[in-house]
Design an enzyme around this catalytic site. Structure first.
Site, PDB file in Angstrom:
ATOM      1  N   GLU A   7       0.861  -1.187   0.000  1.00 14.29           N
ATOM      2  CA  GLU A   7       0.000   0.000   0.000  1.00 14.29           C
ATOM      3  C   GLU A   7       0.894   1.233   0.000  1.00 14.29           C
ATOM      4  OE1 GLU A   7      -3.431   2.232   2.530  1.00 14.29           O
ATOM      5  OE2 GLU A   7      -3.515   0.041   2.547  1.00 14.29           O
ATOM      6  N   HIS A   9       1.413   4.810  -2.018  1.00 14.16           N
ATOM      7  CA  HIS A   9       0.615   5.677  -2.873  1.00 14.16           C
ATOM      8  C   HIS A   9       1.455   6.694  -3.645  1.00 14.16           C
ATOM      9  CE1 HIS A   9      -2.759   3.876  -0.914  1.00 14.16           C
ATOM     10  NE2 HIS A   9      -2.416   4.353   0.261  1.00 14.16           N
ATOM     11  N   HIS A 160      -9.589  -0.061  -0.903  1.00 13.58           N
ATOM     12  CA  HIS A 160      -8.979   1.008  -0.128  1.00 13.58           C
ATOM     13  C   HIS A 160     -10.051   2.016   0.253  1.00 13.58           C
ATOM     14  CE1 HIS A 160      -6.594   4.685   0.586  1.00 13.58           C
ATOM     15  NE2 HIS A 160      -5.702   3.825   1.060  1.00 13.58           N
ATOM     16  N   ASP A 282       1.617   2.268   3.896  1.00 12.55           N
ATOM     17  CA  ASP A 282       0.710   3.406   3.743  1.00 12.55           C
ATOM     18  C   ASP A 282       1.476   4.707   3.491  1.00 12.55           C
ATOM     19  OD1 ASP A 282      -1.742   4.592   3.415  1.00 12.55           O
ATOM     20  OD2 ASP A 282      -2.444   4.246   5.461  1.00 12.55           O
TER      21      ASP A 282
END
Length: 319
Positions: A7, A9, A160, A282
């Protein structure tokens, strides 16, 4: 030990405005810094990965991404463009990056075609979906074509969070509970349960679903789900696997993204099994170094640590 984060981004200047709604959720200075870091793909990001001991990031477009686009044709074009860009980044750094496609779910047939193209032609490893698209979740009948394609390709869909359609009544008047603090997790867990009770995972029994944030609380409630399903009014719904927990153990994979805490990690391992827990950071909303240090020091055996760090990702994503 090789470490793969699932995860992780990014955003492009053309798509950055789609995430503007997050500006009201995050402290202004933190949002400015996160926005800057989202735009960086191979500069500071690679240096930070090296410093943290993170070997590979599986990149995904930041929430809500393409799903916030109002025009279908624009969504289709922009999804293709950002997936092409992502594939180029991966091709330039094949040892450091992989990618999840963005899908124009406004047009289900186009989304299925884009998933096929992204996996078969671009080499991406599945897709990441940010909550609803114009109020439709992934159990909507018109989106069965996307699940059909994902199951046939053998790739996961990563569910998500993003802002919901509206604010639930119980949260109204408490804006501090909107977003990743609370509402995003409960909505994303509900999104997965809609796949169970909406028949998606019976129609496509080998579908693979990823949830971040240690499973959005679901590993904690498996017994309760089964107990109450045995007691509850089924409203005409029958589950092919019998109990809700069987879908979580079979179809669901969770990542550690955004949760550097031992109790929920142990719960996820005990509830789902060590083959269904993977690593994530994250980025840029959490720090890579804190996430890798947590995995390195977690009180688990070395076989499970290796599965979480890289073996499960290699198997699930074909890395």
């Amino acid at each position: 030990m090789r470490t793969i984060g699932l995860e992780e981004h990014f955003v492009t200047p053309e798509l950055a405005d789609y995430g503007a709604s997050s500006a009201s959720i995050i402290q202004p200075e933190k949002w400015r810094e996160a926005s800057r870091r989202l735009l960086d793909l191979t500069g500071e990001r690679l240096a930070e990965m090296d410093a943290a001991g993170l070997d590979v990031q599986v990149l995904s477009l930041n929430s809500p991404g393409i799903q916030a686009e109002a025009d279908n044709a624009t969504a289709v074009a922009r999804a293709a463009a950002v997936n092409d860009l992502l594939a180029g980044v991966v091709a330039d750094h094949p040892d450091r990056f992989a990618g999840f496609a963005a899908l124009p779910l406004q047009d289900p047939q186009a989304a299925a075609r884009e998933l096929e193209r992204s996996v078969s032609e671009l080499g991406l490893r599945g897709a990441l979906v940010n909550a609803h698209t114009r109020g439709r979740y992934l159990d909507h009948p018109e989106l069965r074509v996307v699940w059909e394609r994902a199951e046939a390709l053998g790739v996961p869909l990563y569910l998500h969070p993003a802002n919901g359609v509206g604010t639930p009544h119980v949260i109204q008047g408490h804006p501090e509970l909107v977003g990743p603090m609370w509402s995003w997790g409960s909505e994303t867990a509900t999104h997965f349960l809609r796949l169970v009770f909406g028949g998606v995972l019976d129609d496509f029994p080998e579908a693979k679903v990823l949830l971040g944030h240690m499973g959005e609380g679901l590993p904690y409630v498996l017994w309760r789900l089964d107990s109450r399903w045995a007691y509850h009014n089924h409203h005409g719904i029958e589950l092919a696997r019998g109990n809700p927990s069987e879908y979580l153990r079979h179809n669901l994979y969770v990542t550690t993204s955004g949760v550097c805490s031992t109790p929920p990690l142990l719960c996820a391992l005990l509830a789902l099994g060590s083959d269904h827990v993977l690593f994530g950071t994250d980025h840029p909303f959490e720090e890579m170094a804190e996430a890798t240090a947590f995995l390195e020091s977690a009180p688990i055996d070395e076989e499970d640590r290796a599965k979480i760090a890289h073996l499960n990702a290699e198997r699930l994503l074909g890395l």
